[in-house]
Write a protein that holds these residues in place. Structure first.
Motif, PDB file in Angstrom:
ATOM      1  N   ASP A  85     -52.739 -17.055 -78.309  1.00  0.00           N
ATOM      2  CA  ASP A  85     -53.817 -16.858 -79.285  1.00  0.00           C
ATOM      3  C   ASP A  85     -53.445 -17.473 -80.634  1.00  0.00           C
ATOM      4  OD1 ASP A  85     -55.140 -13.621 -78.199  1.00  0.00           O
ATOM      5  OD2 ASP A  85     -55.466 -15.697 -77.545  1.00  0.00           O
ATOM      6  N   VAL A  89     -55.498 -20.318 -82.778  1.00  0.00           N
ATOM      7  CA  VAL A  89     -55.926 -20.189 -84.172  1.00  0.00           C
ATOM      8  C   VAL A  89     -55.366 -21.340 -84.992  1.00  0.00           C
ATOM      9  CG1 VAL A  89     -55.739 -18.787 -86.226  1.00  0.00           C
ATOM     10  CG2 VAL A  89     -56.206 -17.712 -84.046  1.00  0.00           C
ATOM     11  N   ARG A 154    -124.178 -13.076-129.063  1.00  0.00           N
ATOM     12  CA  ARG A 154    -125.146 -14.065-128.574  1.00  0.00           C
ATOM     13  C   ARG A 154    -125.097 -14.183-127.058  1.00  0.00           C
ATOM     14  NH1 ARG A 154    -128.266 -18.555-129.883  1.00  0.00           N
ATOM     15  NH2 ARG A 154    -127.860 -20.328-128.539  1.00  0.00           N
ATOM     16  N   ASP A 157    -126.877 -11.295-125.660  1.00  0.00           N
ATOM     17  CA  ASP A 157    -128.329 -11.456-125.807  1.00  0.00           C
ATOM     18  C   ASP A 157    -128.894 -12.366-124.739  1.00  0.00           C
ATOM     19  OD1 ASP A 157    -128.196 -11.456-129.437  1.00  0.00           O
ATOM     20  OD2 ASP A 157    -128.369  -9.821-127.973  1.00  0.00           O
ATOM     21  N   MET A 158    -128.134 -13.396-124.405  1.00  0.00           N
ATOM     22  CA  MET A 158    -128.589 -14.322-123.364  1.00  0.00           C
ATOM     23  C   MET A 158    -128.350 -13.775-121.969  1.00  0.00           C
ATOM     24  SD  MET A 158    -127.667 -18.118-124.592  1.00  0.00           S
ATOM     25  CE  MET A 158    -125.982 -17.947-125.112  1.00  0.00           C
ATOM     26  N   LYS A 159    -127.727 -12.627-121.886  1.00  0.00           N
ATOM     27  CA  LYS A 159    -127.434 -11.967-120.603  1.00  0.00           C
ATOM     28  C   LYS A 159    -126.629 -12.895-119.698  1.00  0.00           C
ATOM     29  CE  LYS A 159    -131.230  -8.939-121.028  1.00  0.00           C
ATOM     30  NZ  LYS A 159    -132.040  -7.909-120.469  1.00  0.00           N
ATOM     31  N   ILE A 163    -124.922  -9.879-113.380  1.00  0.00           N
ATOM     32  CA  ILE A 163    -124.749  -9.099-112.146  1.00  0.00           C
ATOM     33  C   ILE A 163    -123.293  -8.784-111.890  1.00  0.00           C
ATOM     34  CG2 ILE A 163    -125.169  -9.103-109.686  1.00  0.00           C
ATOM     35  CD1 ILE A 163    -127.467 -11.109-110.384  1.00  0.00           C
ATOM     36  N   LEU A 164    -122.413  -9.757-112.030  1.00  0.00           N
ATOM     37  CA  LEU A 164    -121.010  -9.523-111.724  1.00  0.00           C
ATOM     38  C   LEU A 164    -120.099  -9.800-112.903  1.00  0.00           C
ATOM     39  CD1 LEU A 164    -120.679 -11.081-108.175  1.00  0.00           C
ATOM     40  CD2 LEU A 164    -120.503  -8.692-108.773  1.00  0.00           C
TER      41      LEU A 164
ATOM     42  N   MET B   2     -58.102 -13.137 -81.220  1.00  0.00           N
ATOM     43  CA  MET B   2     -59.185 -13.695 -80.399  1.00  0.00           C
ATOM     44  C   MET B   2     -59.653 -12.687 -79.354  1.00  0.00           C
ATOM     45  SD  MET B   2     -60.101 -17.020 -80.679  1.00  0.00           S
ATOM     46  CE  MET B   2     -59.432 -18.477 -81.395  1.00  0.00           C
ATOM     47  N   PRO B  45    -118.895  -5.574-102.053  1.00  0.00           N
ATOM     48  CA  PRO B  45    -119.310  -5.074-103.374  1.00  0.00           C
ATOM     49  C   PRO B  45    -120.166  -6.069-104.152  1.00  0.00           C
ATOM     50  CG  PRO B  45    -117.013  -4.600-103.010  1.00  0.00           C
ATOM     51  CD  PRO B  45    -117.454  -5.455-101.880  1.00  0.00           C
ATOM     52  N   GLY B  46    -119.864  -7.371-103.999  1.00  0.00           N
ATOM     53  CA  GLY B  46    -120.681  -8.368-104.676  1.00  0.00           C
ATOM     54  C   GLY B  46    -122.118  -8.339-104.207  1.00  0.00           C
ATOM     55  N   ALA B  49    -123.868  -5.337-105.558  1.00  0.00           N
ATOM     56  CA  ALA B  49    -124.236  -5.467-106.969  1.00  0.00           C
ATOM     57  C   ALA B  49    -125.532  -6.255-107.115  1.00  0.00           C
ATOM     58  CB  ALA B  49    -123.097  -6.150-107.734  1.00  0.00           C
ATOM     59  N   TYR B  50    -125.630  -7.355-106.381  1.00  0.00           N
ATOM     60  CA  TYR B  50    -126.851  -8.147-106.451  1.00  0.00           C
ATOM     61  C   TYR B  50    -128.057  -7.348-105.994  1.00  0.00           C
ATOM     62  CZ  TYR B  50    -125.158 -12.712-107.834  1.00  0.00           C
ATOM     63  OH  TYR B  50    -124.664 -13.746-108.563  1.00  0.00           O
ATOM     64  N   VAL B  53    -129.198  -4.912-108.663  1.00  0.00           N
ATOM     65  CA  VAL B  53    -129.860  -5.496-109.829  1.00  0.00           C
ATOM     66  C   VAL B  53    -131.279  -5.920-109.479  1.00  0.00           C
ATOM     67  CG1 VAL B  53    -129.833  -7.491-111.345  1.00  0.00           C
ATOM     68  CG2 VAL B  53    -127.765  -6.169-111.015  1.00  0.00           C
ATOM     69  N   TYR B  54    -131.411  -6.556-108.333  1.00  0.00           N
ATOM     70  CA  TYR B  54    -132.720  -7.140-108.043  1.00  0.00           C
ATOM     71  C   TYR B  54    -133.700  -6.172-107.423  1.00  0.00           C
ATOM     72  CZ  TYR B  54    -131.229 -11.747-109.436  1.00  0.00           C
ATOM     73  OH  TYR B  54    -130.822 -12.806-110.171  1.00  0.00           O
ATOM     74  N   ASP B  62    -137.355  -9.005-118.781  1.00  0.00           N
ATOM     75  CA  ASP B  62    -136.068  -9.596-119.107  1.00  0.00           C
ATOM     76  C   ASP B  62    -136.240 -10.713-120.143  1.00  0.00           C
ATOM     77  OD1 ASP B  62    -133.374 -11.187-117.341  1.00  0.00           O
ATOM     78  OD2 ASP B  62    -133.337  -9.402-118.588  1.00  0.00           O
ATOM     79  N   GLU B  65    -136.976  -9.334-123.597  1.00  0.00           N
ATOM     80  CA  GLU B  65    -135.766  -8.814-124.260  1.00  0.00           C
ATOM     81  C   GLU B  65    -134.978  -9.938-124.875  1.00  0.00           C
ATOM     82  OE1 GLU B  65    -133.545  -6.666-121.435  1.00  0.00           O
ATOM     83  OE2 GLU B  65    -134.891  -4.937-121.403  1.00  0.00           O
ATOM     84  N   MET B  66    -134.813 -11.018-124.099  1.00  0.00           N
ATOM     85  CA  MET B  66    -134.021 -12.136-124.617  1.00  0.00           C
ATOM     86  C   MET B  66    -134.719 -12.766-125.805  1.00  0.00           C
ATOM     87  SD  MET B  66    -132.238 -14.226-121.568  1.00  0.00           S
ATOM     88  CE  MET B  66    -132.708 -13.757-119.954  1.00  0.00           C
ATOM     89  N   ALA B  69    -134.190 -10.895-128.951  1.00  0.00           N
ATOM     90  CA  ALA B  69    -132.845 -11.099-129.515  1.00  0.00           C
ATOM     91  C   ALA B  69    -132.737 -12.424-130.222  1.00  0.00           C
ATOM     92  CB  ALA B  69    -131.810 -10.994-128.404  1.00  0.00           C
ATOM     93  N   VAL B  71    -132.684 -15.769-128.947  1.00  0.00           N
ATOM     94  CA  VAL B  71    -131.808 -16.811-128.418  1.00  0.00           C
ATOM     95  C   VAL B  71    -132.561 -18.088-128.060  1.00  0.00           C
ATOM     96  CG1 VAL B  71    -130.061 -15.244-127.594  1.00  0.00           C
ATOM     97  CG2 VAL B  71    -131.939 -15.819-126.119  1.00  0.00           C
TER      98      VAL B  71
END
Lengths: 179, 77
Positions: A85, A89, A154, A157-159, A163-164, B2, B45-46, B49-50, B53-54, B62, B65-66, B69, B71
């Motif tokens: 051995d 080695v 602003r 205001d324009m949103k 939605i998300l 070994m 979830p998306g 959400a839609y 809203v709708y 809508d 409203e705008m 404001a 715009v």
């Protein structure tokens, strides 16, 4: 450095480049040339490289065998059951510098690397602080708090994204963010 | 050194097959898991959400409203 190696084709020069330049191997090779178990050529002139991903070196570790080692090599040519051995080695050590376990041993290099990385993070942080104090000009008017709040009003205001996104988080009846 | 403790014989064959099996099963599970988590964490979830809203959306209200404001450029309130 290691990126350059992938472009080199295999040749004796390839192994020389990998030998000298790679940090990991050269840091781990602290044990190497002081080995008195066998006389061999000094590192730049030897073709012996063994790493985990390159495990079969081109030449044996002991390039200049002593008389006992040559006698052992002669005995190796006969039936191997006659070798003890200790002789097996010794033959292994003549052929290879270290065992796989020794060659692949973990090192503490990662601490050095991490320390260097954090050091340079800190240095960069100092540079950035100095830059903000002494180099950057005044902020434009559009980044003042007043302007930014009018801008946000602003968009609501324009949103924008009703939605998300942004306007979906605003409560129009209470004129505040939704809870 | 070994011959005293004899090591177990390592696996010598079928290494690629073993690796492929592990990785194919893992990739299958992980990708299906990611797709499922995305569908029930983001997509559903998306859609909800839609729908919310709708369901009661009034476009004219809508718009008014705008307009209030202030715009719009060419339709002053």
């Amino acid at each position: 450095m290691s990126k350059a190696m992938f472009f080199l084709p295999y040749s004796p020069w390839f192994t020389l480049v990998r030998r000298g330049a790679v940090g990991v191997q050269s840091i781990r090779h602290a044990h190497g040339s002081g080995d008195t178990a066998c006389s061999q050529k000094m590192p730049p002139y030897t073709n012996y490289h063994a790493e985990r991903n390159y495990p079969m070196p081109d030449e044996p570790f002991c390039s200049e065998p002593s008389p006992q080692q040559r006698a052992l090599k002669e005995k190796e040519k006969g039936p191997w059951q006659q070798l003890t051995d200790a002789e097996k080695v010794a033959l292994y050590r003549m052929q290879f510098h270290q065992t796989f376990a020794e060659m692949n041993r973990p090192s503490n290099e990662w601490k050095t690397v991490l320390g260097g990385v954090f050091f340079f993070f800190g240095f960069t942080g100092i540079l950035i602080c100095w830059q903000r104090l002494y180099v950057f000009p005044e902020k434009p008017i559009t980044l003042s708090e007043d302007w930014k709040s009018k801008q946000l009003q602003r968009v609501l205001d324009m949103k924008g994204n009703p939605i998300l996104g942004l306007a979906s988080q605003w409560d129009y009846s209470r004129n505040d963010w939704k809870k | 050194i070994m011959s005293a403790p004899i090591l177990a014989k390592p696996q010598l064959r079928g290494l690629l097959a073993k690796r492929l099996r592990f990785h194919i099963i893992t990739a299958f599970i992980l990708s299906l898991g990611c797709a499922t988590m995305y569908k029930f964490g983001v997509a559903e979830p998306g859609k909800k959400a839609y729908q919310n809203v709708y369901r009661r959306y009034d476009a004219v209200k809508d718009f008014e409203e705008m307009n209030q404001a202030g715009v719009f450029q060419y339709r002053k309130p």
